[in-house]
Every structure is written in structure tokens, then in C-alpha cells.
Design an enzyme around this catalytic site. Sequence first.
Site, PDB file in Angstrom:
ATOM      1  N   GLY A 135       1.429   4.268   4.617  1.00 46.34           N
ATOM      2  CA  GLY A 135       2.295   3.421   3.801  1.00 46.34           C
ATOM      3  C   GLY A 135       2.656   2.119   4.479  1.00 46.34           C
ATOM      4  CB  SER A 136       1.559  -0.314   5.786  1.00 43.59           C
ATOM      5  OG  SER A 136       0.300   0.239   5.438  1.00 43.59           O
ATOM      6  NE  ARG A 137       4.849  -7.591   2.409  1.00 37.58           N
ATOM      7  CZ  ARG A 137       6.059  -8.125   2.401  1.00 37.58           C
ATOM      8  NH1 ARG A 137       7.114  -7.365   2.180  1.00 37.58           N
ATOM      9  NH2 ARG A 137       6.223  -9.398   2.624  1.00 37.58           N
ATOM     10  CG  MET A 180      -1.894  -1.127   1.289  1.00 37.36           C
ATOM     11  SD  MET A 180      -2.913  -1.070   2.797  1.00 37.36           S
ATOM     12  CE  MET A 180      -1.725  -1.667   3.994  1.00 37.36           C
ATOM     13  CB  ILE A 231       3.831  -5.567   7.315  1.00 40.08           C
ATOM     14  CG1 ILE A 231       3.572  -7.076   7.429  1.00 40.08           C
ATOM     15  CG2 ILE A 231       5.309  -5.267   7.526  1.00 40.08           C
ATOM     16  CD1 ILE A 231       4.221  -7.876   6.322  1.00 40.08           C
TER      17      ILE A 231
END
Length: 250
Positions: free
Chosen positions: A208-210, A120, A178
Site C-alpha cells: 500500500g503506497s503512492r 496504490m 512514497i
Amino acid sequence: MAGEILDNEGRGEAGWSWPPVHPEGRKYGLIAGVVALFFLLVLDWEIVGWPLLVLTFGVFAFFRDPRRIVPQDPDAIVSPADGLITLIRKVPPPLELQMDDGSGSAGLGTDEVIRISIFMSVFDVHINRAPVSGTLRRLVYIPGKFVNADLDKASEDNERQHLLMEREDGVLVGFTQIAGLVARRIVPFVKPGDMLAAGQRVGLIRFGSRVDIYLPAGTEPAVVLGQKAIAGETVLARIGQTRLIEGIAL
């Protein structure tokens, strides 16, 4: 999760509207807006005030929470996150999801399963959703680093939160939120024992991440690398289906 029913025969109503802002983000947008107006109206520092005003709109946009149309397919595993599918590979499940945790909740085991990683960016919606309907059996928060979430090692090094869901038929689906370079907090909306519907909001990751999702054995992805996933709408896989799917970048 109650909601309006729409179908492929034209039932329901569709129309564009401004997406609402999640309550978690409203305070940040208001703070940024007050600071921007202070520089513009009180100090008359336009060189600072206007960029801060643009930043204010960016903060509200980041925390937007649009409505999603969730496929009502009992075999579908829907995407838990908006973003780009950057990794698809076989890996052992995280240690926190492998074994019985002492509460009677079975884990995913130690055999390798297919992991789909969804990255993301700051431009994506950061509300995460349940990939299947069922009971949330496990929620485990792990503090960690903040390396680039697009890297494979982020699954083991970064701040993260593991979730394990069990469907009515006993099939387990695990996924992990994450944190990334900019992200500094994972915010859960749910707790172990909650009954969740597919597509229901389960939490968010700031800036901002995953999200990684671990498919059940005997299930192959229905998406390809480089594809854009939409949380609650994109079908990542169908339980028990295994077939090769290819995509062409144009």
C-alpha cells in the site's frame, strides 16, 4: 529492455496466463505458507491455519509481476505505478529534485509543475516502472512517517524515494515512491547512471503506497482524476501537449 513486439495490425501473440511472482515476494509467501501448514497439519488448528493459508495466497498476489505492453511513443510519459489517480495539481518539485546535486545533474528547478499522484491499494500491483526512456540521474531516499499515502502531505512527510530521469533530448522527468500506512520498505532495482527503457521495472513498495510524477513544463496530463492507471501502459501525458481533457463518471 528486450521483449516481444505487438502492434495494432495484429502482430505478436496475446493470451492470458498466471502472472509471475517477483522474487522479492517469494520468501514472504513461502514463510506464510509454512506457518499455515504448521497450524493445519501439525497443530490441527484449522481456525488459525485456514486464514493463514488465505493470507499466503494474498501475499503471492500482492507481489505479482505481470507483463505489460509499453507504448513505443517517444513523446509518451507512461504511468510508473498501478493505481487510482487521486491528485492532479501544480506544486514546486521536491527540494531533492530542484537543484544541481553537485554531480553535474541539473534539477527540475523551483517553478511549479504539474504533479500527478497515483494511489496504490493493497490490491494493486506494486512493481514500479520508468515513465520514460533515458538515464537515471538521481535516486534519493528520505526516511519519514507512515501517514495515509492518499493524503497530500504524504509527499513531504512520509518515507519516500525520489528518482530523476533525463531523456536523450535533455528533458527531465522526476517521480517519487512514497510509503503509506502499511508500507514499510521501498526496494530499488536501479542505481544512478543506469540507462532505462520506458516501462522498465525500477523498484517496488511493500503493502500500500503512492507514486507522484512531475511533468515537464509545457506538458498537461492526458488523464483525469479518478482514472485507473496501469504501470507501463497508461499514457499519463505527451511531452509538449497541452489540452483540456474531461471525463464522465458512469
